[in-house]
Design a protein around this motif. Structure first.
Motif, PDB file in Angstrom:
ATOM      1  N   ASP A 392       0.889  -1.026  -0.038  1.00  7.20           N
ATOM      2  CA  ASP A 392       0.111  -0.178  -0.102  1.00  7.20           C
ATOM      3  C   ASP A 392       0.765   1.136   0.073  1.00  7.20           C
ATOM      4  OD1 ASP A 392      -1.827   2.114   0.481  1.00  7.20           O
ATOM      5  OD2 ASP A 392      -2.651   0.891   1.848  1.00  7.20           O
ATOM      6  N   PRO A 393       1.083   1.944  -1.133  1.00  4.84           N
ATOM      7  CA  PRO A 393       1.989   3.112  -1.368  1.00  4.84           C
ATOM      8  C   PRO A 393       1.574   4.419  -0.458  1.00  4.84           C
ATOM      9  CG  PRO A 393       0.750   2.722  -3.374  1.00  4.84           C
ATOM     10  CD  PRO A 393       0.464   1.811  -2.447  1.00  4.84           C
ATOM     11  N   ARG A 394       1.079   4.228   0.519  1.00  8.76           N
ATOM     12  CA  ARG A 394       0.847   5.471   1.308  1.00  8.76           C
ATOM     13  C   ARG A 394       1.508   5.384   2.818  1.00  8.76           C
ATOM     14  NH1 ARG A 394      -5.348   5.100   1.483  1.00  8.76           N
ATOM     15  NH2 ARG A 394      -5.011   2.828   1.834  1.00  8.76           N
ATOM     16  N   VAL A 395       1.781   6.531   3.117  1.00  9.52           N
ATOM     17  CA  VAL A 395       2.352   6.657   4.631  1.00  9.52           C
ATOM     18  C   VAL A 395       1.397   7.788   5.233  1.00  9.52           C
ATOM     19  CG1 VAL A 395       4.786   6.139   3.709  1.00  9.52           C
ATOM     20  CG2 VAL A 395       3.804   8.586   3.661  1.00  9.52           C
ATOM     21  N   VAL A 396       1.390   7.698   6.642  1.00 10.66           N
ATOM     22  CA  VAL A 396       1.157   8.691   7.524  1.00 10.66           C
ATOM     23  C   VAL A 396       2.100   9.301   8.087  1.00 10.66           C
ATOM     24  CG1 VAL A 396      -0.997   7.429   7.646  1.00 10.66           C
ATOM     25  CG2 VAL A 396       0.547   6.926   9.361  1.00 10.66           C
ATOM     26  N   PRO A 397       2.096  10.680   9.063  1.00  9.63           N
ATOM     27  CA  PRO A 397       3.097  11.198   9.643  1.00  9.63           C
ATOM     28  C   PRO A 397       3.327  10.638  10.831  1.00  9.63           C
ATOM     29  CG  PRO A 397       0.811  12.371   9.931  1.00  9.63           C
ATOM     30  CD  PRO A 397       0.741  11.252   8.830  1.00  9.63           C
ATOM     31  N   GLY A 398       4.719  10.644  11.133  1.00  8.86           N
ATOM     32  CA  GLY A 398       5.026   9.855  12.379  1.00  8.86           C
ATOM     33  C   GLY A 398       5.285  10.808  13.650  1.00  8.86           C
ATOM     34  N   GLY A 399       6.050  10.608  14.687  1.00 10.76           N
ATOM     35  CA  GLY A 399       6.084  11.173  15.665  1.00 10.76           C
ATOM     36  C   GLY A 399       4.777  11.393  16.631  1.00 10.76           C
ATOM     37  N   ALA A 463       1.717  17.585  12.334  1.00 12.94           N
ATOM     38  CA  ALA A 463       2.375  18.208  13.642  1.00 12.94           C
ATOM     39  C   ALA A 463       2.773  16.897  14.588  1.00 12.94           C
ATOM     40  CB  ALA A 463       1.674  19.208  14.445  1.00 12.94           C
ATOM     41  N   GLY A 464       3.924  16.763  14.842  1.00 14.50           N
ATOM     42  CA  GLY A 464       4.312  15.518  15.879  1.00 14.50           C
ATOM     43  C   GLY A 464       5.365  15.843  17.015  1.00 14.50           C
ATOM     44  N   VAL A 465       5.627  14.892  17.622  1.00 13.57           N
ATOM     45  CA  VAL A 465       6.640  15.175  18.564  1.00 13.57           C
ATOM     46  C   VAL A 465       7.978  15.257  17.994  1.00 13.57           C
ATOM     47  CG1 VAL A 465       7.734  14.416  20.833  1.00 13.57           C
ATOM     48  CG2 VAL A 465       5.353  14.056  20.320  1.00 13.57           C
ATOM     49  N   ASP A 466       8.851  16.303  18.406  1.00  9.62           N
ATOM     50  CA  ASP A 466      10.293  16.491  18.021  1.00  9.62           C
ATOM     51  C   ASP A 466      10.907  15.868  19.242  1.00  9.62           C
ATOM     52  OD1 ASP A 466      12.889  17.127  17.451  1.00  9.62           O
ATOM     53  OD2 ASP A 466      12.498  19.078  16.579  1.00  9.62           O
ATOM     54  N   VAL A 467      11.289  14.613  19.040  1.00 14.15           N
ATOM     55  CA  VAL A 467      12.329  13.918  20.450  1.00 14.15           C
ATOM     56  C   VAL A 467      13.597  14.683  20.600  1.00 14.15           C
ATOM     57  CG1 VAL A 467      10.767  11.734  20.002  1.00 14.15           C
ATOM     58  CG2 VAL A 467      13.021  12.224  18.878  1.00 14.15           C
ATOM     59  N   GLU A 468      14.144  15.367  19.789  1.00 15.50           N
ATOM     60  CA  GLU A 468      15.290  16.183  20.065  1.00 15.50           C
ATOM     61  C   GLU A 468      15.130  17.414  20.926  1.00 15.50           C
ATOM     62  OE1 GLU A 468      17.864  14.576  19.012  1.00 15.50           O
ATOM     63  OE2 GLU A 468      17.073  12.984  17.825  1.00 15.50           O
ATOM     64  N   THR A 469      13.899  18.092  20.527  1.00 16.92           N
ATOM     65  CA  THR A 469      13.924  19.402  21.370  1.00 16.92           C
ATOM     66  C   THR A 469      12.874  19.425  22.300  1.00 16.92           C
ATOM     67  OG1 THR A 469      12.502  20.257  19.737  1.00 16.92           O
ATOM     68  CG2 THR A 469      14.967  20.634  19.043  1.00 16.92           C
ATOM     69  N   GLY A 471       9.935  19.865  21.510  1.00 16.25           N
ATOM     70  CA  GLY A 471       8.975  20.652  20.669  1.00 16.25           C
ATOM     71  C   GLY A 471       8.173  19.872  19.640  1.00 16.25           C
ATOM     72  N   THR A 472       7.788  20.620  18.736  1.00 14.74           N
ATOM     73  CA  THR A 472       7.001  20.134  17.735  1.00 14.74           C
ATOM     74  C   THR A 472       7.482  20.197  16.310  1.00 14.74           C
ATOM     75  OG1 THR A 472       5.657  22.092  16.859  1.00 14.74           O
ATOM     76  CG2 THR A 472       4.749  20.518  18.818  1.00 14.74           C
ATOM     77  N   MET A 473       7.450  19.375  15.368  1.00 16.38           N
ATOM     78  CA  MET A 473       7.859  19.184  14.065  1.00 16.38           C
ATOM     79  C   MET A 473       6.807  18.763  13.000  1.00 16.38           C
ATOM     80  SD  MET A 473       8.409  15.842  12.916  1.00 16.38           S
ATOM     81  CE  MET A 473       7.969  14.334  14.037  1.00 16.38           C
ATOM     82  N   ARG A 474       7.007  19.256  11.815  1.00 12.15           N
ATOM     83  CA  ARG A 474       6.150  18.946  10.996  1.00 12.15           C
ATOM     84  C   ARG A 474       6.432  17.560  10.125  1.00 12.15           C
ATOM     85  NH1 ARG A 474       2.334  22.975   9.382  1.00 12.15           N
ATOM     86  NH2 ARG A 474       1.458  21.110   8.236  1.00 12.15           N
ATOM     87  N   ALA A 475       6.064  16.490  10.394  1.00  9.66           N
ATOM     88  CA  ALA A 475       6.661  15.090  10.023  1.00  9.66           C
ATOM     89  C   ALA A 475       6.794  15.081   8.638  1.00  9.66           C
ATOM     90  CB  ALA A 475       5.423  14.205  10.505  1.00  9.66           C
ATOM     91  N   GLU A 482       5.421   6.690   8.446  1.00  8.77           N
ATOM     92  CA  GLU A 482       5.283   5.337   8.644  1.00  8.77           C
ATOM     93  C   GLU A 482       4.210   4.820   7.670  1.00  8.77           C
ATOM     94  OE1 GLU A 482       4.591   4.452  12.809  1.00  8.77           O
ATOM     95  OE2 GLU A 482       4.537   6.610  13.322  1.00  8.77           O
ATOM     96  N   PRO A 483       4.274   3.470   7.255  1.00  8.13           N
ATOM     97  CA  PRO A 483       3.373   3.040   6.371  1.00  8.13           C
ATOM     98  C   PRO A 483       2.145   3.127   7.008  1.00  8.13           C
ATOM     99  CG  PRO A 483       5.221   1.679   6.584  1.00  8.13           C
ATOM    100  CD  PRO A 483       5.489   2.653   7.556  1.00  8.13           C
TER     101      PRO A 483
END
Length: 546
Positions: A392-399, A463-469, A471-475, A482-483
């Motif tokens: 299934d060639p579709r993905v969803v945002p991670g984080g 909008a997901g979790v930026d595990v480095e900071t 804050g938030t990031m645009r996945a 992620e698939p």
């Protein structure tokens, strides 16, 4: 580690819903702290004291000993085999949160069946939400790299993780799109070197005996013959019907010469067929191997059937027996090499550069057996994630972005009535793994969730979790994807097992127990004999267990 029912209580209850729900919840506490790229390790200790440390939730769930029947149901439902651990940890965490939410609703007087029905409605809405926020990906290497990067975040250094991602992409490049799967992936471990020496072979690697002192170490543009049996003299076949009695020494010498010529003739048939390499599940006698070696043919024998099958998937061709060699279709490999890989006593025979291979083999290096095993699991997870996008060639945002957006849309569907309480509870459960992701990275999950919810309310679906900071990031912009197939299946697995458990109100023995135990140990002990129902098979008032 072992999860089991309290040995001091009867496992047979008629009103054991609280125990059933609690048993399923125990699993989540095991893997909760491992979730995400900054999850903590667990030390696994087996029965003989061997230890290994890992933060792979799928690995932990695979190794933990679970004897409680309910916990085992959750484990088996959320960690299906053959998927490289794809989504297992998330599925278990979601299942545990759904059980927690269900317990609160039931304590407030909501029927378990009502909760289960609400969960099913919410599950379908969550699946639809994933479809709505998903985007198509092309089969370009850049998109595959982003998927592999998300799937392989973990305990290694960034340089080692980067190398493992390249190995994942090499595996995908070796296989045709329809063949990309963990089933088409084989491993050979080598602990002599570091992770950055791991590499992908376009073909197969097997450990077996290379026979003949004059056997070549390398054969290029090799034609490969696959034998399902050995080539041995008549006297070595162990067939009683072939045993001969020879009284005359001259006759015996003639028989030995005939025996030798027969074996050499078989070897000559291999050479005449044009084979440069012959592999066999049986024994190749020295008469045959000496003749083959003199002609520059590499001979490998005493393979297991599984090894022969692996070679055939790499080189193609037909398998045959020694009496039907002429006319057999040969397989092909760009190069066959005898190599010293790892610490095994048998050499590794590498069938590489196979143009039509149906298998990719990764030679995994790690320095130690434990690190090598962890690297192997990381590669398998990456391949499984990429393989899902070929289906299934579709993905969803991670984080955590996909879960938060699904939760927001599920909650928006909730209307009035008791059933909607379960739908809202489902939405809350979907956000719990996101909070765990933030907490394991060292940030305040309440603050992170509040910020993320505000972004999603403003339409930022990725909008997901930026595990480095923290804050938030645009996945989608950051390539954290992620698939959709994996996320959707993980949600369905968790929901289905929880709704199954919600409809169970007791555990009954199928065999080996007193029928009266089905009343519950305490109730049966306290009941007056005259008040006990007739449990015979013919009784209309019985339980029908007769």
């Amino acid at each position: 580690m072992e999860l089991s029912a309290d040995q001091g209580e009867s496992p047979v209850e008629t009103d054991g819903r609280e125990e059933i729900l609690a048993a399923g919840q125990h699993l989540g506490h095991i893997v909760e702290s491992t979730y995400g790229p900054y999850g903590m390790d667990k030390l696994l200790v087996d029965a003989v004291g061997d230890m290994s440390a890992t933060n792979s939730g799928s690995r932990i769930l695979e190794m933990v000993e679970v004897t409680d029947p309910v916990a085992r149901m959750v484990l088996e439902a959320c960690t299906p085999s053959g998927e490289g651990g794809d989504g297992s940890t998330f599925s278990v965490l979601l299942a545990v949160e759904l059980l927690d939410e269900a317990t609160e609703l039931i304590d407030r007087g909501v029927s378990p069946v009502t909760v289960a029905d609400g969960y099913v409605r919410a599950r379908d809405r969550a699946a639809a939400a994933l479809e709505e926020v998903s985007v198509d990906v092309s089969p370009e290497r850049e998109e595959r790299y982003a998927i592999a990067k998300t799937a392989t975040a973990g305990r290694f250094t960034e340089l080692d993780r980067e190398h493992l991602r390249r190995v994942v992409l090499d595996v995908v490049d070796v296989l045709r799109p329809e063949d990309v799967s963990t089933e088409a992936l084989a491993f050979e471990e080598d602990i002599r070197l570091g992770i950055d020496s791991s590499r992908t072979v376009r073909g197969a690697v097997v450990r077996s005996e290379v026979v003949g002192e004059a056997a070549p170490d390398t054969v290029r543009d090799a034609s490969v013959l696959l034998l399902e049996e050995g080539v041995v003299p008549v006297r070595d076949r162990g067939d009683d019907e072939r045993l001969l009695t020879v009284d005359d020494p001259d006759d015996y010498e003639a028989f030995l010469e005939y025996d030798r010529e027969t074996v050499v003739d078989r070897a000559q048939q291999v050479i005449d067929l044009g084979a440069d390499v012959v592999v066999s599940t049986g024994h190749l006698h020295e008469y045959a191997t000496d003749h083959l070696n003199r002609a520059g043919v590499l001979a490998v024998h005493e393979l297991r059937n599984e090894q022969l099958d692996r070679i055939q998937r790499a080189v193609g061709g037909e398998t045959t027996v020694s009496t039907a060699i002429p006319g057999t279709a040969l397989g092909g490999a760009g190069q066959v090499t005898v190599s010293e890989i790892g610490s095994g006593t048998r050499p590794a025979v590498v069938f590489g550069d196979c143009d039509s291979t149906e298998i990719a083999t990764v030679i995994v290096n790690g320095g130690t057996t434990r690190v090598t095993a962890e690297a192997r699991r990381t590669i398998a997870q990456g391949v499984a994630a990429v393989a899902a996008t070929y289906t299934d060639p579709r993905v969803v945002p991670g984080g955590g972005a996909a879960e938060l957006e699904a939760a927001r849309r599920v909650e928006a569907e909730a209307e009035g009535g008791v059933g909607s309480m379960a739908v809202r509870a489902y939405a809350d459960a979907l956000t719990a793994p996101v909070a765990t992701l933030a907490a394991n990275a060292g940030y305040d999950p309440i603050d992170v969730l509040a910020t993320l919810r505000a972004h999603h309310d403003d339409g930022a679906v990725d909008a997901g979790v930026d595990v480095e900071t923290g804050g938030t990031m645009r996945a989608y912009e950051m390539g954290v994807i992620e698939p959709v197939r994996s996320k959707r299946r993980a949600i369905r697995r968790a929901t289905d097992i929880v709704t199954t458990l919600l409809r169970i109100d007791g555990i009954l023995p199928m065999t080996g127990g007193d029928v009266m135990d089905t009343l519950g140990a305490k109730e049966a002990a306290d009941a007056d004999p005259g008040d006990r129902p007739d449990l015979s098979s013919g009784s209309k008032g019985g339980l029908g267990l007769g």
